[in-house]
Design an enzyme around this catalytic site. Structure first.
Site, mmCIF file in Angstrom:
data_model
loop_
_atom_site.group_PDB
_atom_site.id
_atom_site.type_symbol
_atom_site.label_atom_id
_atom_site.label_comp_id
_atom_site.label_asym_id
_atom_site.label_seq_id
_atom_site.Cartn_x
_atom_site.Cartn_y
_atom_site.Cartn_z
ATOM 1 N N GLN A 108 -4.368 8.384 3.202
ATOM 2 C CA GLN A 108 -4.934 7.503 2.084
ATOM 3 C C GLN A 108 -6.120 6.914 2.682
ATOM 4 O O GLN A 108 -5.900 6.143 3.360
ATOM 5 C CB GLN A 108 -3.549 6.579 1.685
ATOM 6 C CG GLN A 108 -2.599 6.805 1.392
ATOM 7 C CD GLN A 108 -2.314 7.791 0.032
ATOM 8 O OE1 GLN A 108 -2.791 6.831 -1.120
ATOM 9 N NE2 GLN A 108 -2.012 9.066 -0.237
ATOM 10 N N ARG B 103 -3.784 0.909 -0.780
ATOM 11 C CA ARG B 103 -5.105 1.391 -0.806
ATOM 12 C C ARG B 103 -5.082 2.693 -1.670
ATOM 13 O O ARG B 103 -3.907 3.257 -1.874
ATOM 14 C CB ARG B 103 -5.643 1.848 0.499
ATOM 15 C CG ARG B 103 -4.907 2.683 1.483
ATOM 16 C CD ARG B 103 -5.604 2.928 2.635
ATOM 17 N NE ARG B 103 -5.721 2.033 3.627
ATOM 18 C CZ ARG B 103 -6.881 1.350 4.065
ATOM 19 N NH1 ARG B 103 -7.916 2.166 3.950
ATOM 20 N NH2 ARG B 103 -6.863 0.215 4.440
ATOM 21 N N ALA C 293 0.481 0.154 -6.810
ATOM 22 C CA ALA C 293 0.347 1.268 -6.215
ATOM 23 C C ALA C 293 -1.159 1.770 -5.790
ATOM 24 O O ALA C 293 -1.904 0.991 -6.642
ATOM 25 C CB ALA C 293 1.016 2.465 -6.926
ATOM 26 N N HIS C 294 -1.488 2.876 -5.272
ATOM 27 C CA HIS C 294 -2.701 3.407 -5.049
ATOM 28 C C HIS C 294 -3.534 3.675 -6.384
ATOM 29 O O HIS C 294 -2.921 4.382 -7.504
ATOM 30 C CB HIS C 294 -2.816 4.439 -4.303
ATOM 31 C CG HIS C 294 -1.715 5.652 -4.432
ATOM 32 N ND1 HIS C 294 -1.568 6.880 -3.499
ATOM 33 C CD2 HIS C 294 -0.606 5.845 -5.220
ATOM 34 C CE1 HIS C 294 -0.576 7.517 -4.200
ATOM 35 N NE2 HIS C 294 -0.136 6.816 -5.316
ATOM 36 N N ASN C 295 -4.500 3.585 -6.241
ATOM 37 C CA ASN C 295 -5.691 3.808 -7.544
ATOM 38 C C ASN C 295 -5.350 3.187 -8.689
ATOM 39 O O ASN C 295 -5.920 3.635 -9.721
ATOM 40 C CB ASN C 295 -5.549 5.446 -7.571
ATOM 41 C CG ASN C 295 -6.424 6.037 -6.534
ATOM 42 O OD1 ASN C 295 -5.822 6.532 -5.606
ATOM 43 N ND2 ASN C 295 -7.659 6.051 -6.649
#
Lengths: 339, 339, 339
Positions: free
Chosen positions: A200, A220, A241-243
């Protein structure tokens, strides 16, 4: 601090009925008030407290009528709730202990840049190349990684973690136990049912005027950034969560979780314990009831509930009948027996 | 780091179309790419980005056809997603700052044993008789109790807590705020509705290649061990109660909770915000939709949803009719009125 | 520690059958037991372990009959489960390493008052005017703000945060990652969909004999206090919002969230992942199944489930028919076709 009722009335653009010189040294709920405290009344179901309250003064709206038997001082304003909020802000600003200086135990990398007036509490760590702007306050035991940016007047409570490359805007408040920039949950399936970690390498960007509750986690991005837009308010124990991207001024209650790559619009109101699946798009002004499970895109302005989510009103109609299913089934049986 | 497209193609067993000498210095999503970055395309809904992307190179699968107007360099591979994952791994390994040494502020009990190459960050504490094997990395502010074992190359991010007697395998990753070995939630009812704490004298065992998300909690066993088998992946804010066992390579999304003494099989896939009651047995390969509530044993291979959980397909059929309950009830009324 | 079966029997008011002099040095579950360990049997589904267990002694109830082939020593008591709990308590007390003294790295404000026998671990911070009574134990990395009070013999595990003005009773246990006194989630809507933070100037009061699980969060009141009454047990990752009050001896399982100003009665039993909306009143002895969503007041003694919650039995009846909705709909279609 001690103020007279008159001094307070002036600050709130109000007028005084009763003893304008009574001293006020605390703020209280009307049902708990004691001599020296000021309270407010805006909800009519609390009006009966007005006769018996021990508060020295009560803020009320201009148009409410009160009985003759009231002994407390009244401060009349246009909107009692808004005026009391204003008083709370004045009060907390005047009692805030402004902390300054770098505690002797803080570990600051020589390549980090701390602007004028930054406060670092005991045992705070600041990593290489991180930049803390003017007036940033970082309380005890917070850990700031490498290449982190924190804009002016942002406040980190004790025990916050900002991992490498995190960017935080100005005037944000991050509560204890917040973790920002932990790895997103990404794994590529391999043979024999095992998984390979997908690195990540993105980051998290939090814009200005964001507040983030205790023990909330924001991962991230795999690539690019997880983005929290200006004015967003996240309660405690929320998972981002990511993104993910959260639009401007959206408010999210405690224990809600948003899965990877989902984009949420501006000024949404999302209840507690809501789950939103990954790779979805939610429009602006979406309202989501607590414990709802969202598994498809939601257009702007919708109010939804249920798992999977449907429109709020439809959910309520169906749920009312769900409760009556035993009687519905008996009616059906009775028809079957009588045909 | 700077690589040419050709150098990257060689690492990925791919072939180059276009300028093989173009320099690459970053990885991006195709929609965010800029000059110098490399991206990938595997999902056909992103194919339209290929003509206008600013990426200097894009990894694509061997069999996809592209238009003549594409100016970016292509790297052709068997599986674009797998190749990009491989590139992410190479990239993150080459940019990882390997940290070594014991920070001067770390508090290490004289009876603890730290192998060669262990890294301890600022303010890390390591208790009596704990053993950290070769290459273990413990970042700032993590607290390791007494009699803890951590096998080789495991990585603790800042602010992890491992309580006494916890055992962690090799190659694990524990994110910030993780708590392992806190007391299980066990109380014996007493007179007058009060409770007596049942001491929790067991421990937690985490096997190799496990990743545990930020602010996740794993309680120690009352007696014996809470066990997380090899290859398990836990997302953020997950709760694992005392004496639970999670089978090999099972993956659990954020905010799921598993109550005491439940045994979960291998390679299960469990969604977010799932609740699993205590003293249950779930087989291998069970799939659980987000927000499901499990209150009985589940055989291997089942896919389930709902509270209480039923088979996934049954849940969807019933839920489709739940949404239509108002019309079902009208149809019933209409039959009643017409008989 | 080593005890003989006879010594243990005496402590538990039990009688010995078999070798009274066998040495016991550990406690085990009957299925995992080995030579030197003592176990217990109270659940009849484990009785078959008795013949093959390797335990040197097993605690059983007076009235159970055992076969002749049993070689392990038996300790007969009135209630095997209660006696084993008592033994666990004796065992853990005798093995507890009593820690005393103030670690040299602890940061204690000169105006704080630490009573005799207080233990502060490494890197603990104690703020101005805080008072820690006799026997309070504060483990590594805990942060105690200003004007905090902790009564006697309360135990803070590593990495607990108590923010300013928090009051904790006697004999409480707070697990790692707990945050008490973070700001309540209160915002006044402004123009342009933005929000103004409402200062949270109240505090949190936790009474005696409360246990609070890892990474649980309890917010301070806007005005007045968030109150956790005596004997309450909160599991991990629970969220308690501002101005909530939890009644005496109420038990709340993991990941449950309670919204602002809700009052919960005494000796309630609340499952995991329950959500309770704000400004509600729940009576005494209310039982709430896991994942329930409560949106209205609940009288004392009710057992509830569902979102929104209904009586437990009604939920089960309706849910049984929910599962049968496809057949109910076919029966309805069949009637329609035949009329």
């Amino acid at each position: 601090m001690d103020f007279t009722a008159l001094e307070i009335a002036k600050k709130l653009n109000g007028t005084v009925e009763g003893d304008a010189n009574v001293f006020i040294n605390s703020l209280s709920k009307i049902e708990d008030a004691h001599a020296g405290s000021i309270s407010f009344l805006s909800n009519s179901k609390y009006f009966h407290f007005l006769e018996k309250t021990k508060a020295s003064a009560v803020i009320v709206s201009k148009n409410i009528k009160v009985s003759d038997r009231i002994s407390t001082t009244l401060i009349r304003v246009d909107d009692a709730y808004a005026a009391f909020t204003q008083l709370l802000i004045l009060w907390s600003e005047s009692s805030a202990k402004k902390q300054v200086g770098i505690h002797k135990t803080a570990q600051v990398d020589p390549t980090a840049h701390l602007a004028e007036g930054v406060f670092l509490g005991a045992y705070v760590c600041v990593g290489p190349n991180s930049i803390l702007e003017e007036g940033v306050q970082v309380h005890a035991h917070s850990v700031i990684g490498a290449d982190v940016q924190i804009k002016k007047r942002t406040h980190l409570h004790p025990r916050v973690t900002l991992l490498d490359q995190t960017k935080i805007g100005a005037h944000c408040i991050l509560h204890s136990g917040v973790v920002i920039g932990s790895d997103g949950f990404g794994f590529a399936p391999q043979g024999q049912n095992s998984y390979l970690k997908i690195p990540q390498i993105g980051n998290v960007i939090v814009h200005d005027h964001v507040e983030i509750g205790a023990n909330t986690t924001i991962d991230r991005a795999t690539l690019g950034s997880t983005v929290i837009q200006e004015g967003v308010k996240l309660d405690n124990l929320v998972q981002i969560a990511h993104n993910v991207e959260i639009g401007k001024n959206t408010v999210i209650a405690a224990q809600t979780g948003i899965a990877g790559s989902t984009k949420i619009g501006a000024h949404c109101v999302i209840g507690g314990q809501v789950g939103i699946a990954g790779h979805l798009t939610l429009g602006d002004g979406v309202q989501i009831q607590g414990q709802t499970g969202v598994i498809k895109n939601i257009p702007s302005g919708k109010a939804i509930q249920g798992t999977p989510a449907v429109e709020y009103k439809s959910y309520y109609k169906s749920y009312a009948l769900f409760k009556r299913l035993p009687s519905i089934e008996s009616r059906l049986s009775s028809l079957e027996n009588n045909r």
